[in-house]
Design an enzyme around this catalytic site. Structure first.
Site, PDB file in Angstrom:
ATOM      1  N   GLU A  72       0.837  -1.201   0.000  1.00 16.71           N
ATOM      2  CA  GLU A  72       0.000   0.000   0.000  1.00 16.71           C
ATOM      3  C   GLU A  72       0.874   1.254   0.000  1.00 16.71           C
ATOM      4  O   GLU A  72       0.606   2.219  -0.721  1.00 16.71           O
ATOM      5  CB  GLU A  72      -0.901  -0.009   1.231  1.00 16.71           C
TER       6      GLU A  72
ATOM      7  N   ASP B  57       0.745   3.879  -3.086  1.00 20.37           N
ATOM      8  CA  ASP B  57       0.331   5.253  -2.845  1.00 20.37           C
ATOM      9  C   ASP B  57       1.245   6.229  -3.581  1.00 20.37           C
ATOM     10  O   ASP B  57       0.784   7.201  -4.193  1.00 20.37           O
ATOM     11  CB  ASP B  57       0.338   5.531  -1.343  1.00 20.37           C
TER      12      ASP B  57
ATOM     13  N   ASP C 244      -7.192   1.026   0.500  1.00 19.93           N
ATOM     14  CA  ASP C 244      -5.862   0.471   0.777  1.00 19.93           C
ATOM     15  C   ASP C 244      -5.544  -0.679  -0.177  1.00 19.93           C
ATOM     16  O   ASP C 244      -4.397  -0.825  -0.636  1.00 19.93           O
ATOM     17  CB  ASP C 244      -5.783  -0.032   2.223  1.00 19.93           C
TER      18      ASP C 244
ATOM     19  N   GLU D 132      -4.457   0.664  -3.598  1.00 21.39           N
ATOM     20  CA  GLU D 132      -3.061   1.125  -3.562  1.00 21.39           C
ATOM     21  C   GLU D 132      -2.099  -0.047  -3.525  1.00 21.39           C
ATOM     22  O   GLU D 132      -1.041  -0.030  -4.180  1.00 21.39           O
ATOM     23  CB  GLU D 132      -2.854   2.045  -2.366  1.00 21.39           C
TER      24      GLU D 132
END
Length: 246
Positions: free
Chosen positions: A55, A59, A128, A131
């Site tokens: 994640e 991101d 989440d 990502e």
């Protein structure tokens, strides 16, 4: 690309990365399974790996891809307007919408507690996972392929950005707080966030101060707690001075 990352043990059922075929992308099935593994499941399986590191990577890949696309597609927008659009497009609510479109909720590996409390439809868990999937694709392919995948993934959001801009403040109060800082000519605020409790039931508390006004918030993730603290701070900053509470 030769990169190492811990993968969950055991074989995965079916093809967890099947939805990637529509994007013309193939990713390491074990990395995809890891991307769909929540820490609550990992806790119940002897501390197995979970998706938080992927994640973190995803991101960054997402943010860069969206930033470059917006910069290129909207040459007349100011820095502030570009920042608003980016914040809306990478917000938890927007990414959760992407996850639902592709049925990621049904693919998540969750602990019993999250399963019982509707974790498969929680915005934070879904965002989440998106990502983390981006992180898995990046590690399985290359930066160019990963960027193309991100842009295909968020294309419906780019085409409908106004829908998310209308609710930007609710979606991403952290950006609103940064804008308050810029308007007042003070440094962007730093968050003090702590977690308590076991991994599968961890609670977070966050505190942020801007221009002498403090906001606090709690949540089941660090991100949720910081969003709540930012929202509280923005609300207090916009009150008359006599009505503000520390």
């Amino acid at each position: 690309m030769t990169q190492s990352v811990a993968k969950p043990s055991g074989s995965s059922k079916g093809d967890p990365g099947g939805f990637l075929h529509a994007f013309g992308v193939q990713a390491d099935p074990e990395l995809v399974q890891l991307a769909l593994t929540h820490r609550s499941w990992a806790y119940e399986h002897g501390g197995a790996p979970h998706n938080e590191r992927l994640e973190f990577l995803g991101d960054s890949v997402l943010g860069q891809a969206v930033t470059v696309e917006l910069f290129t597609a909207f040459p007349d927008l100011s820095e502030g307007e570009l920042a608003k659009r980016r914040a809306a497009l990478v917000s938890t609510v927007a990414l959760a919408a992407v996850a639902r479109q592709h049925g990621l909720g049904d693919m998540l590996r969750l602990g019993k507690g999250e399963e019982l409390t509707g974790g498969r439809d929680k915005d934070s868990l879904l965002a989440d996972a998106v990502e983390a999937i981006i992180g898995a694709v990046y590690l399985s392919t290359d930066p160019v392929t990963a960027t193309a995948f991100v842009l295909d993934l968020v294309a419906p959001l780019l085409d409908d950005a106004e829908r998310f801009l209308d609710a930007l403040e609710a979606l991403d109060p952290k950006t609103s707080l940064q804008q308050e800082a810029s308007r007042r000519g003070v440094p962007h605020p730093a968050y003090e966030t702590t977690g308590t409790g076991p991994d599968h039931e961890r609670r977070y508390a966050s505190r942020v101060t801007l221009d002498g006004v403090t906001g606090t918030g709690e949540g089941t993730s660090k991100k949720a707690a910081e969003l709540a603290a930012a929202r509280d701070a923005v609300t207090r900053l916009r009150l008359p001075v006599a009505q503000r509470r520390a």
